[in-house]
Every structure is written in C-alpha cells, then in structure tokens.
Write a protein that holds these residues in place. Structure first.
Motif, mmCIF file in Angstrom:
data_model
loop_
_atom_site.group_PDB
_atom_site.id
_atom_site.type_symbol
_atom_site.label_atom_id
_atom_site.label_comp_id
_atom_site.label_asym_id
_atom_site.label_seq_id
_atom_site.Cartn_x
_atom_site.Cartn_y
_atom_site.Cartn_z
ATOM 1 N N SER A 103 3.520 7.004 -0.610
ATOM 2 C CA SER A 103 3.620 8.038 0.469
ATOM 3 C C SER A 103 3.087 7.355 1.474
ATOM 4 N N THR A 104 3.554 7.867 3.019
ATOM 5 C CA THR A 104 3.095 7.254 4.201
ATOM 6 C C THR A 104 2.195 8.151 4.728
ATOM 7 N N GLU A 105 1.715 9.069 4.197
ATOM 8 C CA GLU A 105 0.627 10.004 4.565
ATOM 9 C C GLU A 105 -0.637 9.012 4.835
ATOM 10 N N PRO A 106 -1.239 9.119 5.750
ATOM 11 C CA PRO A 106 -2.428 8.089 6.348
ATOM 12 C C PRO A 106 -3.541 8.036 5.348
ATOM 13 N N THR A 107 -3.972 8.851 4.939
ATOM 14 C CA THR A 107 -5.110 9.103 3.797
ATOM 15 C C THR A 107 -5.057 8.400 2.669
ATOM 16 N N LYS A 108 -3.682 8.717 2.112
ATOM 17 C CA LYS A 108 -3.136 8.115 0.806
ATOM 18 C C LYS A 108 -2.959 6.489 1.151
ATOM 19 N N LEU A 109 -2.468 6.125 2.241
ATOM 20 C CA LEU A 109 -2.219 4.792 2.446
ATOM 21 C C LEU A 109 -3.406 4.207 2.716
ATOM 22 N N GLY A 156 0.720 -1.280 0.138
ATOM 23 C CA GLY A 156 0.148 -0.009 -0.018
ATOM 24 C C GLY A 156 0.963 1.333 0.041
ATOM 25 N N ILE A 157 1.947 1.280 0.941
ATOM 26 C CA ILE A 157 2.635 2.389 0.784
ATOM 27 C C ILE A 157 3.611 2.663 -0.589
ATOM 28 N N LYS A 158 3.772 1.552 -1.135
ATOM 29 C CA LYS A 158 4.550 1.798 -2.405
ATOM 30 C C LYS A 158 3.536 2.355 -3.424
ATOM 31 N N ARG A 159 2.242 1.676 -3.746
ATOM 32 C CA ARG A 159 1.432 2.227 -4.462
ATOM 33 C C ARG A 159 0.891 3.669 -4.149
ATOM 34 N N ALA A 160 0.766 3.949 -2.927
ATOM 35 C CA ALA A 160 0.329 5.411 -2.418
ATOM 36 C C ALA A 160 1.472 6.170 -2.831
ATOM 37 N N ASP A 171 -6.455 4.869 1.431
ATOM 38 C CA ASP A 171 -7.365 4.548 0.201
ATOM 39 C C ASP A 171 -6.465 3.616 -0.760
ATOM 40 N N ALA A 172 -4.922 3.365 -0.560
ATOM 41 C CA ALA A 172 -4.116 2.541 -1.447
ATOM 42 C C ALA A 172 -4.688 1.002 -0.688
ATOM 43 N N LEU A 173 -4.773 0.809 0.615
ATOM 44 C CA LEU A 173 -4.932 -0.394 0.907
ATOM 45 C C LEU A 173 -6.422 -1.064 0.595
ATOM 46 N N ALA A 174 -7.324 -0.036 0.559
ATOM 47 C CA ALA A 174 -8.704 -0.283 -0.091
ATOM 48 C C ALA A 174 -8.714 -0.681 -1.374
ATOM 49 N N ALA A 175 -7.924 -0.189 -2.066
ATOM 50 C CA ALA A 175 -7.728 -0.520 -3.609
ATOM 51 C C ALA A 175 -6.943 -1.849 -3.993
ATOM 52 N N THR A 176 -6.358 -2.431 -2.973
ATOM 53 C CA THR A 176 -5.777 -3.506 -3.180
ATOM 54 C C THR A 176 -6.366 -4.609 -4.032
ATOM 55 N N LYS A 177 -5.564 -5.149 -5.160
ATOM 56 C CA LYS A 177 -6.347 -5.905 -6.043
ATOM 57 C C LYS A 177 -5.191 -7.026 -6.559
ATOM 58 N N ASP A 178 -5.633 -8.079 -6.513
ATOM 59 C CA ASP A 178 -4.955 -9.406 -7.062
ATOM 60 C C ASP A 178 -3.300 -9.447 -6.633
ATOM 61 N N LEU A 179 -3.395 -9.081 -5.305
ATOM 62 C CA LEU A 179 -1.897 -9.063 -4.700
ATOM 63 C C LEU A 179 -1.508 -10.616 -4.217
ATOM 64 N N GLN A 180 -0.480 -10.975 -4.641
ATOM 65 C CA GLN A 180 -0.211 -12.376 -4.282
ATOM 66 C C GLN A 180 0.580 -12.474 -2.896
ATOM 67 N N LEU A 181 0.128 -13.105 -1.951
ATOM 68 C CA LEU A 181 0.750 -13.365 -0.605
ATOM 69 C C LEU A 181 0.809 -14.753 -0.220
#
Length: 397
Positions: free
Chosen positions: A344-350, A338-342, A352-362
């Motif tokens: 940024s480490t700014e809370p709101t951007k992070l 999420g930090i990488k896609r945002a 929103d990036a976490l909420a947009a997570t899609k097809d992440l292989q873990l």
C-alpha cells in the motif's frame, strides 16, 4: 439594481460551490494516500541542488534516479512505476520546508526523501509530522532528526538511511586513539551547523573517555573564507590531530590554508567531507594525511557494493559514486521496500512498514531500523592519498 445584485450573488455562490466540490475531491485523494489512484507512485526528493551543499544533493539525486530506473525496469511496485519529483531546497532550511509543503500538497507524493544535511532535514521534519507523510533522509546524521530534543519523543513519521553522529564521532575518536596514537586534539567546529556541533560533542566525549586531552575548541561559520587567525592558534598548540567536522566547502579552504601555514598533523572529519569538490578546493596535496568517516567505500569488495558502483558508473559516464550517491540510492530502495511490504501507499501503513525494516541489504550495508528509526549499520574510515579516498577500515556498531 437589487435584482442585478441578486443575480450576481447567485452566480458567485454557484461558482464557489463548484470550486469547493473540486477541492474536496483533491482533499479526499490526499487523505487516501495522495496518488493512490494515479498511474504512477510519486516520491518527492527534497535536496540541495544549488547553494553551499549542492554537491551533496546532486550526488544523492543521481543515486536516487538509478534506484528508480532499476525498480521501474524490474516492473515497478504494486503494478505501477515510480515517479521521482525533484525539489531544490537551495541548501537552506526554510526552502526545504517550503519544498516539502509543495511536494505534499501540490505533487501528492506518498513519501519524501531528503535532505542530505541535518539542518535542512530539520526544516522538513515539522511538515512530515503535521501532514502525516513518511520522510526518509538519505544522510542527515544528527540524532534530533528522528527524536525531538525538547520532548525526547520519537518523530514517528521520520526515518533515515544513514548511521547517526554518536556512532560516527565515536568511530573517529577511537581511530585517532587506537590507530593514529593521538594523545591530544583540537576540535574546529562549524557553529552554524547542527551536524558539525553534534559530531563535536560525540568525538570529544569518546576521545576524553579514551584518555585523550582536548587542547582547545575553535569555531567558524559557513561562508567564512579566512581561517588564518584561528589556524595560527591551533598551530601554536601543536595537537596530535585536528578534528574538523564540517562540510566540504569550508573544510577545503581550511585544509588549504592550514597546509600553506605549515600545519602537517592529521586532520579528521566526517561524511560532510564527501564531495568531489573537496579536492578541487583544497588541492590533492593538502588532503594527504587526512581521514574521514563515511557510509561506504567504492573500494569495498562486497558484491552489493560492486554491483551498485558498476551500475552507477554505467549510468553516469564512468563517474565513481560517493557516499551521498549511495545513500540517495539506498533511500529510494528503502521507501519502495516499505511500499512493497505494506502492499500500500497509504501513509500509516507505509510508516509502519518502514519502522519494521529488518535485514534489508542495500548498497551501504544491511540495515535494520531500530526503535528511534535509525539504521543499525557499519561505518568506514577513509584516508586521502593524492586526492583519492582509500579504504582504511570498516567498523561495525
């Protein structure tokens, strides 16, 4: 005297002004994403390192540390290294709350991972919501972690790396009906646990829908140690299966006492069983003919699972990682992605990036975050054979 008093007053006011300036600087840093100007990116880990669920927290922390090492060895994120700040919540909801507050206000973390249990995570949720800092639980499975049960509204700062109880309960009820051919069941619930009560509800709902009969619903509480009276009633009802959604400490004692009393029918449970200590408490023989739902199996042949298991064993004296370790690992990877896609480490951007997570292989599978911040992912059913978890089935949502 008046002159001396004036001098003292002036000195006090000056000191207060200087102190106030210092606090404003700290507050401004927090408002700009905590440690955005620091040399490292700090992520908090609020987990059970002592108390009744310490095995869960220990495993999750080991997995998280491995993920941090891999990320840092690969160059970190945003040109910085990840720093994991540990906090022990002692397996208590109120301690989880206090730990979260300290991680945010003192340690200036950009996100919190934890807790491993639903009840303890619910102690962190109000803090994350109030402070506006993303919270990612590694393994809290109760639906109300991400959705406020009173209002039905989304807890917008809260996410998880695990599937949720409705799916887990459904998987085991279907397995009881379709594979074990069970027509009757007893449910034995830990009424002091949000996790256990949630699984009780969803197992019952699906088992009844499948045409099964619930003979009785029994209860216990954490720290209980003598279960013989209830087990006597259960034995007399002679169910086809016993559903036991609880945590390993009490589950181990219940299984041991049940087998000693001659109860031989299958026991079934959830991911709260997943601890090496379960075998130590119950004994390998007592675990035969028992089944549990979990987030992954180290026996899974998928390349991402094999890679994780090999790396974890290399870092932990050949210890085979359990599901809590895999989810601790995944939670860190999820936050850093999420930090990488945002960017940024700014809370709101992070957030929103976490909420947009899609097809992440873990390690526990490929996930996409749905509208309630719950990952859409598979579950596995495991069977205990001579004290070891063996892979039975993988169930997709």
């Amino acid at each position: 005297m008046k002159k001396i008093g004036a001098i003292i007053l002036t000195t006090v006011l000056t000191a207060a002004l200087v102190a106030g300036c210092g606090n404003n600087t700290d507050n401004n840093k927090a408002a700009n994403g905590g440690n955005s100007t620091a040399e490292t990116i700090k992520i908090g880990m609020d987990v059970e390192l002592s108390g009744g669920q310490a095995s869960f927290g220990d495993s999750a922390l080991k997995g998280a540390k491995l993920a941090v090492k891999e990320i840092n060895d690969a160059g970190g994120v945003l040109g910085k290294q990840i720093e994991l700040i540990e906090a022990d919540n002692a397996s208590k909801s109120e301690e989880a709350t206090r730990a979260a507050q300290k991680l945010i206000t003192t340690n200036k973390v950009v996100a919190i991972i934890g807790s491993t249990t639903s009840t303890n995570t619910l102690g962190i949720v109000p803090v994350a919501q109030e402070k506006g800092i993303p919270l990612v639980s590694s393994s809290a499975t109760n639906p109300k972690v991400t959705v406020d049960e009173r209002t039905g509204k989304l807890n917008e700062w809260v996410f998880r790396a695990s599937f949720i109880d409705p799916f887990q309960g459904q998987v085991m009820a279907n397995y009881a009906t379709d594979t074990l051919k069970a027509k009757t069941a007893v449910i034995y619930t830990d009424t002091s646990s949000d996790y256990s009560k949630g699984l009780q509800t969803f197992f019952k709902e699906t088992f009844l829908k499948n045409g099964g009969t619930i003979l009785s619903e029994e209860s216990y509480q954490q720290k209980d140690s003598d279960f013989k009276a209830v087990l006597t009633r259960i034995k007399e009802s002679n169910p086809d299966v016993i559903y036991l959604p609880g945590y390993y400490e009490e589950v181990g004692k219940i299984l041991k006492q049940a087998r000693e009393m001659g109860i031989t029918v299958p026991f079934m449970g959830g991911d709260g069983w997943d601890s090496p200590q379960l075998v130590e408490i119950a004994g390998a023989d007592a675990l035969n003919n028992t089944f549990m739902s979990n987030h992954y199996s180290p026996e899974d042949s998928a390349p991402e699972v094999k890679s994780f298991v090999d790396a974890f064993k290399a870092a932990n004296s050949d210890l085979v990682p359990d599901g809590m370790a895999a989810l601790g690992y995944d939670a860190v990877k999820l936050v850093v992605d999420g930090i990488k896609r945002a960017d940024s480490t700014e809370p709101t951007k992070l957030r929103d990036a976490l909420a947009a997570t899609k097809d992440l292989q873990l390690a526990t599978g490929k996930i996409t975050m749905n509208e309630t911040h719950d990952p859409v992912k598979a579950a596995v059913v495991l069977k205990f054979v001579d004290g070891k978890q063996t892979f039975e089935a993988k169930v997709n949502p």
